[in-house]
Design a protein around this motif. Structure first.
Motif, short mmCIF file in Angstrom:
data_model
loop_
_atom_site.label_atom_id
_atom_site.label_comp_id
_atom_site.label_asym_id
_atom_site.label_seq_id
_atom_site.Cartn_x
_atom_site.Cartn_y
_atom_site.Cartn_z
N ARG A 189 46.38 39.67 35.50
CA ARG A 189 47.28 40.21 36.53
C ARG A 189 47.58 39.18 37.62
N ASP A 233 45.10 35.74 42.94
CA ASP A 233 44.74 36.79 41.98
C ASP A 233 45.26 38.12 42.54
N ASP A 234 45.17 39.19 41.76
CA ASP A 234 45.76 40.45 42.22
C ASP A 234 44.88 41.16 43.24
N THR A 277 34.56 41.80 44.57
CA THR A 277 33.31 41.15 45.01
C THR A 277 33.50 39.66 45.27
N GLY A 278 34.56 39.08 44.72
CA GLY A 278 34.78 37.65 44.89
C GLY A 278 34.24 36.82 43.74
N THR A 331 35.15 36.61 40.56
CA THR A 331 36.19 35.98 39.74
C THR A 331 36.84 34.80 40.46
P1 AMP Z 1 35.80 40.52 41.58
O1 AMP Z 1 35.41 39.40 40.67
O2 AMP Z 1 34.73 41.52 41.77
O3 AMP Z 1 36.37 40.02 42.91
O4 AMP Z 1 36.94 41.34 40.85
C1 AMP Z 1 38.20 40.87 40.85
C2 AMP Z 1 38.92 41.16 39.57
O5 AMP Z 1 38.67 42.46 39.04
C3 AMP Z 1 40.37 41.07 39.88
O6 AMP Z 1 40.91 40.10 39.03
C4 AMP Z 1 40.92 42.46 39.65
O7 AMP Z 1 41.93 42.36 38.68
C5 AMP Z 1 39.80 43.29 39.12
N1 AMP Z 1 39.42 44.44 39.97
C6 AMP Z 1 38.21 44.64 40.55
N2 AMP Z 1 38.15 45.81 41.19
C7 AMP Z 1 39.35 46.38 41.04
C8 AMP Z 1 39.93 47.62 41.50
N3 AMP Z 1 39.25 48.51 42.22
N4 AMP Z 1 41.21 47.86 41.16
C9 AMP Z 1 41.92 46.99 40.43
N5 AMP Z 1 41.43 45.81 39.97
C10 AMP Z 1 40.17 45.50 40.27
#
Ligand code: AMP
Length: 173
Positions: free
Chosen positions: A61, A121-122, A126-127, A129
């Motif tokens: 995304r 990113d979209d 948590t950060g 990714t």
């Molecule tokens: P993170 O690594 O935890 O920051 O998660 C980020 C990735 O997970 C992003 O690339 C989002 O596409 C996806 N993501 C995580 N939580 C959500 C959410 N509540 N709604 C939509 N996408 C999410």
């Protein structure tokens, strides 16, 4: 801070893909022309004069936002992808998820040392990714100007986890 008008077009889907997750669905925003246009303008705006060389987008995304932002900035576009998708030699990073690990790859010639990079990113959750994406960019010697997102889930404190990189987001929950 007031939310931009297109914030109302982000659909909340409870319990997707797992119970307890409030999934932020951006498809309802993307399908509205004026909203998508305004969001891309707003996401690129802080970087119009930042001399960005490349925008790095995170599969999948993230690509939807990274590509038009790169176009708007007159910058290149670099893809970070899941394993086995990129055809030429890659660098890779493994990072932990709540359960298990994930791997991301980037072409090893995608970023020249000293290039000024904006990572898009979209959603910042948590950060994990975007932190992994930043590690790949640093591995190739890129200079990270900022991390930009249409959506930030502030209660997960991703911003703190990616410090000291500056974070910019348009809609916060
Ligand atoms: P993170 O690594 O935890 O920051 O998660 C980020 C990735 O997970 C992003 O690339 C989002 O596409 C996806 N993501 C995580 N939580 C959500 C959410 N509540 N709604 C939509 N996408 C999410």
């Amino acid at each position: 801070m007031p939310q931009p008008p297109y914030a109302d077009l982000i659909r909340n889907v409870p319990d997707f893909p797992l119970p307890g997750v409030q999934f932020k669905d951006i498809t309802t925003l993307l399908q509205d022309g004026p909203a998508f246009y305004a969001l891309i303008d707003d996401l690129a705006q802080p970087y119009l004069a930042a001399r960005i060389d490349v925008v790095v987008g995170v599969e999948s995304r993230g690509f939807l936002f990274a590509a038009p932002v790169a176009y708007k900035l007159g910058a290149g576009l670099v893809l970070i992808r899941k394993p086995g998708k990129l055809p030429a030699p890659t660098v890779q990073v493994e990072y932990s998820l709540e359960y298990g690990t994930n791997t991301l790859q980037m072409h090893q010639d995608a970023i020249r040392p000293g290039a000024r990079v904006l990572i898009v990113d979209d959603v910042l959750a948590t950060g994990g990714t975007v932190g992994a994406a930043a590690a790949l960019v640093r591995q190739l010697g890129g200079e990270i100007v900022a991390l930009a997102f249409p959506i930030e889930l502030t209660f997960l404190q991703g911003r703190a986890s990616v410090a000291p990189y500056p974070v910019f987001s348009l809609v916060q929950y």
